[in-house]
Design an enzyme around this catalytic site. Structure first.
Site, PDB file in Angstrom:
ATOM      1  CB  SER A 252     143.204   6.755  -3.074  1.00 49.82           C
ATOM      2  OG  SER A 252     143.353   6.272  -4.389  1.00 49.82           O
TER       3      SER A 252
HETATM    4  N1  SAM Z   1     143.047   9.409  -7.782  1.00 53.16           N
HETATM    5  C1  SAM Z   1     141.692   8.973  -7.984  1.00 53.16           C
HETATM    6  C2  SAM Z   1     140.723   9.770  -7.123  1.00 53.16           C
HETATM    7  O1  SAM Z   1     141.165  10.700  -6.450  1.00 53.16           O
HETATM    8  O2  SAM Z   1     139.530   9.455  -7.190  1.00 53.16           O
HETATM    9  C3  SAM Z   1     141.544   7.513  -7.708  1.00 53.16           C
HETATM   10  C4  SAM Z   1     141.669   6.731  -8.949  1.00 53.16           C
HETATM   11  S1  SAM Z   1     141.263   5.024  -8.886  1.00 53.16           S
HETATM   12  C5  SAM Z   1     142.131   4.372  -7.503  1.00 53.16           C
HETATM   13  C6  SAM Z   1     142.279   4.518 -10.259  1.00 53.16           C
HETATM   14  C7  SAM Z   1     141.795   4.994 -11.604  1.00 53.16           C
HETATM   15  O3  SAM Z   1     142.756   4.620 -12.594  1.00 53.16           O
HETATM   16  C8  SAM Z   1     140.470   4.370 -12.042  1.00 53.16           C
HETATM   17  O4  SAM Z   1     139.536   5.377 -12.289  1.00 53.16           O
HETATM   18  C9  SAM Z   1     140.833   3.602 -13.326  1.00 53.16           C
HETATM   19  O5  SAM Z   1     139.810   3.608 -14.288  1.00 53.16           O
HETATM   20  C10 SAM Z   1     142.060   4.360 -13.782  1.00 53.16           C
HETATM   21  N2  SAM Z   1     142.945   3.620 -14.684  1.00 53.16           N
HETATM   22  C11 SAM Z   1     143.339   2.326 -14.609  1.00 53.16           C
HETATM   23  N3  SAM Z   1     144.172   2.041 -15.628  1.00 53.16           N
HETATM   24  C12 SAM Z   1     144.311   3.179 -16.355  1.00 53.16           C
HETATM   25  C13 SAM Z   1     145.043   3.515 -17.535  1.00 53.16           C
HETATM   26  N4  SAM Z   1     145.819   2.645 -18.175  1.00 53.16           N
HETATM   27  N5  SAM Z   1     144.958   4.781 -17.995  1.00 53.16           N
HETATM   28  C14 SAM Z   1     144.176   5.714 -17.379  1.00 53.16           C
HETATM   29  N6  SAM Z   1     143.459   5.440 -16.268  1.00 53.16           N
HETATM   30  C15 SAM Z   1     143.523   4.200 -15.758  1.00 53.16           C
END
Ligand code: SAM
Length: 204
Positions: free
Chosen positions: A52
């Site tokens: 992000s």
């Molecule tokens: N905070 C992270 C970083 O610093 O890199 C950014 C994460 S990215 C915007 C969102 C993440 O949420 C993705 O890696 C995606 O695979 C994960 N995600 C989506 N749905 C999810 C779920 N139900 N449970 C766990 N992870 C999930």
């Protein structure tokens, strides 16, 4: 990054600013994007996911108001960047990611930095982490159409949760607080754009 993108836009929590000065963001992006690691935008990390924008990470952490005693649950480990910041700010961090390749990379990065107060799980974070609940703080890095009920149940009294709420282009970074008696308050803060939260049953 900290001065121009965070302080100049109103981020004032000294602990959050210090954490963002200390955690090396360039270690959390693909090698081909190291030169852009501190840019004012999200970056791709593979698997159609993103790390992000620094400002949105800082704002989420400021809303979350983590203390050195907090037990925190993070949904969406992604690159592990926000996980490392939470590890710096909190006592214990529980992080869950549904994509194994991203989780393994994140684990390796945190291990290389000597971070020891994080537990990792592969799975669907919309169901929470029942064995480790309740949590003082919960943060989601993927957008949900509604506040997942399981997570409300796993938030401790006086707890705070920050999540992107909505869908598509209509998303708000939202603060959910729980009162001492369990009453829940939901407050949208700023518009945002996140990838969707994918529950085992589909988009959440
Ligand atoms: N905070 C992270 C970083 O610093 O890199 C950014 C994460 S990215 C915007 C969102 C993440 O949420 C993705 O890696 C995606 O695979 C994960 N995600 C989506 N749905 C999810 C779920 N139900 N449970 C766990 N992870 C999930």
């Amino acid at each position: 990054m900290v001065k121009s993108q965070l302080e100049n836009r109103g981020i004032s929590d000294r602990r959050v600013l210090k954490a963002m000065l200390e955690v090396p963001r360039h270690l959390f992006v693909p090698a081909s994007l190291v030169g852009e690691a501190y840019a004012d935008r999200p970056l791709p990390i593979g698997e159609e996911q993103t790390i992000s924008q620094p400002y949105i990470v800082a704002l989420s952490l400021e809303h979350l108001d983590v203390s050195p005693e907090s037990r925190v649950f993070e949904v969406g480990t992604g690159s592990g960047y926000q996980t490392a910041l939470l590890a710096y700010l909190a006592k214990d961090v529980y992080t869950i990611e549904r994509i194994e390749g991203l989780l393994e990379l994140a684990k390796g990065r945190l291990h290389a930095l000597g971070i020891q107060n994080v537990r990792f799980c592969l799975g669907d974070g919309s169901k929470g982490w029942e064995d480790a609940a309740p949590f003082d703080r919960i943060v989601l890095s993927a957008c949900s159409k509604e506040v997942p009920k399981a997570l409300i149940g796993q938030l401790a009294p006086l707890g705070r949760m920050v999540l992107p709420l909505g869908q598509g282009r209509s998303q708000w970074l939202t603060l959910v607080t729980k009162g001492a008696t369990g009453k829940v308050y939901v407050k949208p803060t700023v518009p945002c754009v996140f990838v969707p939260l994918i529950a085992d049953e589909g988009d959440s």
